[in-house]
Scaffold this motif. Structure first.
Motif, PDB file in Angstrom:
ATOM      1  N   GLN A  82       1.268  -1.304   0.565  1.00 57.14           N
ATOM      2  CA  GLN A  82      -0.331  -0.272   0.125  1.00 57.14           C
ATOM      3  C   GLN A  82       0.517   1.313  -0.531  1.00 57.14           C
ATOM      4  O   GLN A  82       0.519   2.731  -0.214  1.00 57.14           O
ATOM      5  CB  GLN A  82      -0.799  -0.109   1.128  1.00 57.14           C
ATOM      6  CG  GLN A  82      -0.400   0.334   1.881  1.00 57.14           C
ATOM      7  CD  GLN A  82       1.067  -1.219   3.555  1.00 57.14           C
ATOM      8  OE1 GLN A  82       0.411  -1.757   2.625  1.00 57.14           O
ATOM      9  NE2 GLN A  82       1.533  -0.701   4.656  1.00 57.14           N
ATOM     10  N   THR A  83       2.241   0.964   0.461  1.00 52.34           N
ATOM     11  CA  THR A  83       3.427   2.196   0.026  1.00 52.34           C
ATOM     12  C   THR A  83       3.950   2.272  -0.485  1.00 52.34           C
ATOM     13  O   THR A  83       4.995   1.570  -0.920  1.00 52.34           O
ATOM     14  CB  THR A  83       3.977   2.369   1.045  1.00 52.34           C
ATOM     15  OG1 THR A  83       2.808   2.312   2.606  1.00 52.34           O
ATOM     16  CG2 THR A  83       4.658   4.052   1.551  1.00 52.34           C
ATOM     17  N   SER A  84       4.043   3.023  -1.786  1.00 49.77           N
ATOM     18  CA  SER A  84       4.766   3.450  -2.959  1.00 49.77           C
ATOM     19  C   SER A  84       6.315   4.894  -3.131  1.00 49.77           C
ATOM     20  O   SER A  84       5.344   5.681  -2.206  1.00 49.77           O
ATOM     21  CB  SER A  84       4.509   3.067  -4.373  1.00 49.77           C
ATOM     22  OG  SER A  84       3.300   2.108  -4.075  1.00 49.77           O
ATOM     23  N   ILE A  85       7.206   4.094  -3.619  1.00 45.03           N
ATOM     24  CA  ILE A  85       7.825   5.837  -4.495  1.00 45.03           C
ATOM     25  C   ILE A  85       7.527   5.460  -5.802  1.00 45.03           C
ATOM     26  O   ILE A  85       8.037   4.743  -6.085  1.00 45.03           O
ATOM     27  CB  ILE A  85       9.442   5.223  -3.362  1.00 45.03           C
ATOM     28  CG1 ILE A  85       8.850   5.472  -1.877  1.00 45.03           C
ATOM     29  CG2 ILE A  85      10.397   6.861  -3.827  1.00 45.03           C
ATOM     30  CD1 ILE A  85      10.823   5.185  -1.589  1.00 45.03           C
ATOM     31  N   VAL A  86       6.796   7.022  -5.848  1.00 47.79           N
ATOM     32  CA  VAL A  86       7.254   7.437  -7.528  1.00 47.79           C
ATOM     33  C   VAL A  86       8.210   8.208  -8.464  1.00 47.79           C
ATOM     34  O   VAL A  86       8.412   8.936  -7.393  1.00 47.79           O
ATOM     35  CB  VAL A  86       6.104   7.916  -7.562  1.00 47.79           C
ATOM     36  CG1 VAL A  86       5.755   7.696  -9.537  1.00 47.79           C
ATOM     37  CG2 VAL A  86       4.926   7.622  -7.535  1.00 47.79           C
ATOM     38  N   LEU A  87       9.308   7.512  -9.184  1.00 50.40           N
ATOM     39  CA  LEU A  87      10.609   8.307  -9.254  1.00 50.40           C
ATOM     40  C   LEU A  87       9.874   8.408 -10.033  1.00 50.40           C
ATOM     41  O   LEU A  87      10.090   8.006 -11.331  1.00 50.40           O
ATOM     42  CB  LEU A  87      11.381   7.086  -9.996  1.00 50.40           C
ATOM     43  CG  LEU A  87      12.046   5.970  -8.583  1.00 50.40           C
ATOM     44  CD1 LEU A  87      13.023   4.856  -8.979  1.00 50.40           C
ATOM     45  CD2 LEU A  87      12.333   7.026  -7.278  1.00 50.40           C
ATOM     46  N   TYR A  88      10.323  10.043 -10.401  1.00 48.82           N
ATOM     47  CA  TYR A  88       9.568  10.479 -12.120  1.00 48.82           C
ATOM     48  C   TYR A  88      11.021  11.981 -12.383  1.00 48.82           C
ATOM     49  O   TYR A  88      11.484  12.223 -11.406  1.00 48.82           O
ATOM     50  CB  TYR A  88       8.515  11.186 -11.475  1.00 48.82           C
ATOM     51  CG  TYR A  88       9.084  12.241 -10.607  1.00 48.82           C
ATOM     52  CD1 TYR A  88       9.762  12.895  -8.988  1.00 48.82           C
ATOM     53  CD2 TYR A  88       9.314  13.958 -10.789  1.00 48.82           C
ATOM     54  CE1 TYR A  88       9.591  13.663  -8.269  1.00 48.82           C
ATOM     55  CE2 TYR A  88       9.106  15.284  -9.932  1.00 48.82           C
ATOM     56  CZ  TYR A  88       9.720  14.928  -8.870  1.00 48.82           C
ATOM     57  OH  TYR A  88      10.120  15.731  -8.395  1.00 48.82           O
ATOM     58  N   PRO A  89      10.647  12.248 -13.423  1.00 46.75           N
ATOM     59  CA  PRO A  89      11.426  13.138 -14.106  1.00 46.75           C
ATOM     60  C   PRO A  89      11.404  14.602 -13.432  1.00 46.75           C
ATOM     61  O   PRO A  89      10.288  14.794 -13.995  1.00 46.75           O
ATOM     62  CB  PRO A  89      11.066  12.646 -15.676  1.00 46.75           C
ATOM     63  CG  PRO A  89      10.460  12.683 -15.583  1.00 46.75           C
ATOM     64  CD  PRO A  89       9.356  11.627 -14.679  1.00 46.75           C
ATOM     65  N   PRO A  90      11.706  15.405 -12.433  1.00 44.61           N
ATOM     66  CA  PRO A  90      11.773  16.445 -12.291  1.00 44.61           C
ATOM     67  C   PRO A  90      12.153  17.800 -13.926  1.00 44.61           C
ATOM     68  O   PRO A  90      11.217  18.717 -13.591  1.00 44.61           O
ATOM     69  CB  PRO A  90      12.887  16.918 -11.389  1.00 44.61           C
ATOM     70  CG  PRO A  90      14.115  16.001 -12.464  1.00 44.61           C
ATOM     71  CD  PRO A  90      12.937  14.574 -12.630  1.00 44.61           C
ATOM     72  N   SER A  91      11.878  17.504 -15.381  1.00 46.83           N
ATOM     73  CA  SER A  91      12.120  18.179 -16.182  1.00 46.83           C
ATOM     74  C   SER A  91      10.923  18.782 -16.538  1.00 46.83           C
ATOM     75  O   SER A  91       9.848  19.599 -17.019  1.00 46.83           O
ATOM     76  CB  SER A  91      13.345  17.647 -17.040  1.00 46.83           C
ATOM     77  OG  SER A  91      12.750  16.361 -17.143  1.00 46.83           O
ATOM     78  N   ALA A  92       9.525  17.213 -16.659  1.00 42.54           N
ATOM     79  CA  ALA A  92       8.265  17.219 -16.097  1.00 42.54           C
ATOM     80  C   ALA A  92       7.175  17.753 -15.760  1.00 42.54           C
ATOM     81  O   ALA A  92       6.090  17.706 -16.015  1.00 42.54           O
ATOM     82  CB  ALA A  92       8.349  15.247 -16.894  1.00 42.54           C
ATOM     83  N   MET A  93       7.721  18.827 -15.058  1.00 36.78           N
ATOM     84  CA  MET A  93       6.671  19.298 -13.606  1.00 36.78           C
ATOM     85  C   MET A  93       6.031  20.823 -14.722  1.00 36.78           C
ATOM     86  O   MET A  93       7.038  20.801 -15.254  1.00 36.78           O
ATOM     87  CB  MET A  93       7.792  19.687 -12.404  1.00 36.78           C
ATOM     88  CG  MET A  93       8.096  18.903 -11.563  1.00 36.78           C
ATOM     89  SD  MET A  93       8.843  18.830 -10.494  1.00 36.78           S
ATOM     90  CE  MET A  93       7.618  20.268  -9.237  1.00 36.78           C
ATOM     91  N   PRO A  94       4.712  20.489 -14.911  1.00 34.75           N
ATOM     92  CA  PRO A  94       4.538  21.471 -15.530  1.00 34.75           C
ATOM     93  C   PRO A  94       4.529  22.824 -14.931  1.00 34.75           C
ATOM     94  O   PRO A  94       4.499  22.977 -13.549  1.00 34.75           O
ATOM     95  CB  PRO A  94       2.759  21.102 -15.677  1.00 34.75           C
ATOM     96  CG  PRO A  94       2.454  20.401 -14.247  1.00 34.75           C
ATOM     97  CD  PRO A  94       3.826  19.318 -14.292  1.00 34.75           C
ATOM     98  N   GLY A  95       4.666  24.060 -15.620  1.00 31.13           N
ATOM     99  CA  GLY A  95       4.570  24.996 -15.484  1.00 31.13           C
ATOM    100  C   GLY A  95       6.276  25.682 -14.691  1.00 31.13           C
ATOM    101  O   GLY A  95       6.442  27.048 -14.946  1.00 31.13           O
ATOM    102  N   LEU A  96       7.480  24.638 -14.929  1.00 25.75           N
ATOM    103  CA  LEU A  96       8.384  25.473 -14.631  1.00 25.75           C
ATOM    104  C   LEU A  96       9.218  25.943 -15.660  1.00 25.75           C
ATOM    105  O   LEU A  96       8.389  25.636 -16.903  1.00 25.75           O
ATOM    106  CB  LEU A  96       9.021  24.253 -14.132  1.00 25.75           C
ATOM    107  CG  LEU A  96       9.033  23.622 -12.706  1.00 25.75           C
ATOM    108  CD1 LEU A  96       9.895  22.188 -13.066  1.00 25.75           C
ATOM    109  CD2 LEU A  96       9.138  24.230 -11.788  1.00 25.75           C
ATOM    110  N   THR A  97       9.896  26.932 -15.086  1.00 28.66           N
ATOM    111  CA  THR A  97      10.618  27.756 -16.358  1.00 28.66           C
ATOM    112  C   THR A  97      11.632  27.318 -16.483  1.00 28.66           C
ATOM    113  O   THR A  97      12.568  26.564 -15.439  1.00 28.66           O
ATOM    114  CB  THR A  97      10.846  29.443 -15.677  1.00 28.66           C
ATOM    115  OG1 THR A  97      11.618  29.505 -14.490  1.00 28.66           O
ATOM    116  CG2 THR A  97       9.851  30.022 -15.264  1.00 28.66           C
TER     117      THR A  97
END
Length: 136
Positions: A51-66
């Protein structure tokens, strides 16, 4: 109210390298792997805690970042000061020895902290701090 911690997110630049660390060094199972190349979201977690997970994600995909904000995130990740997570184990010394033998970057050997915890710390391939506490 009945709330649980379902998932936490850690940024990674190289999903294959991070997947190898979380799967092969920490022993986590892969629950989901979506996307391709460097734009992958990989969900991992300990087999004993489905029931507990870690999501490894690409930080460059965060919307709205300059572009400046993306550059700042990359700099913070490179310094290892952007993200962290705390895990727990029933045998801290054995876990430390296994991770060190697997080649994980050691930040702190097991130590009794003045605030009552015994813990150690590593850095994952993306620079995230992985602190591990001895469970009572």
């Amino acid at each position: 109210m009945d709330l649980t911690i379902h998932s936490a997110f850690l940024p990674v630049e190289d999903p294959d390298e991070s997947l190898a660390f979380y799967r092969d060094v920490l022993g986590f199972e892969v629950r989901l792997d979506v996307g391709h190349g460097t734009m992958r979201w990989i969900t991992v977690g300990p087999p004993s805690q489905p029931q507990t997970s870690i999501v490894l994600y690409p930080p460059s995909a965060m919307p709205g970042l300059t572009d400046d904000e993306r550059r700042t995130l990359a700099e913070l990740m490179a310094k290892g000061s952007y993200a962290s997570i705390v895990l727990g184990t029933s045998d801290l010394d054995a876990t430390f020895a296994r991770m060190e033998e697997a080649g994980a970057e050691v930040l702190q050997e097991p130590v009794d902290q003045p605030y009552g915890l015994r813990d150690c710390a590593f850095r994952d391939p993306a620079g995230n701090m992985i602190r591990i506490n001895q469970l009572a």
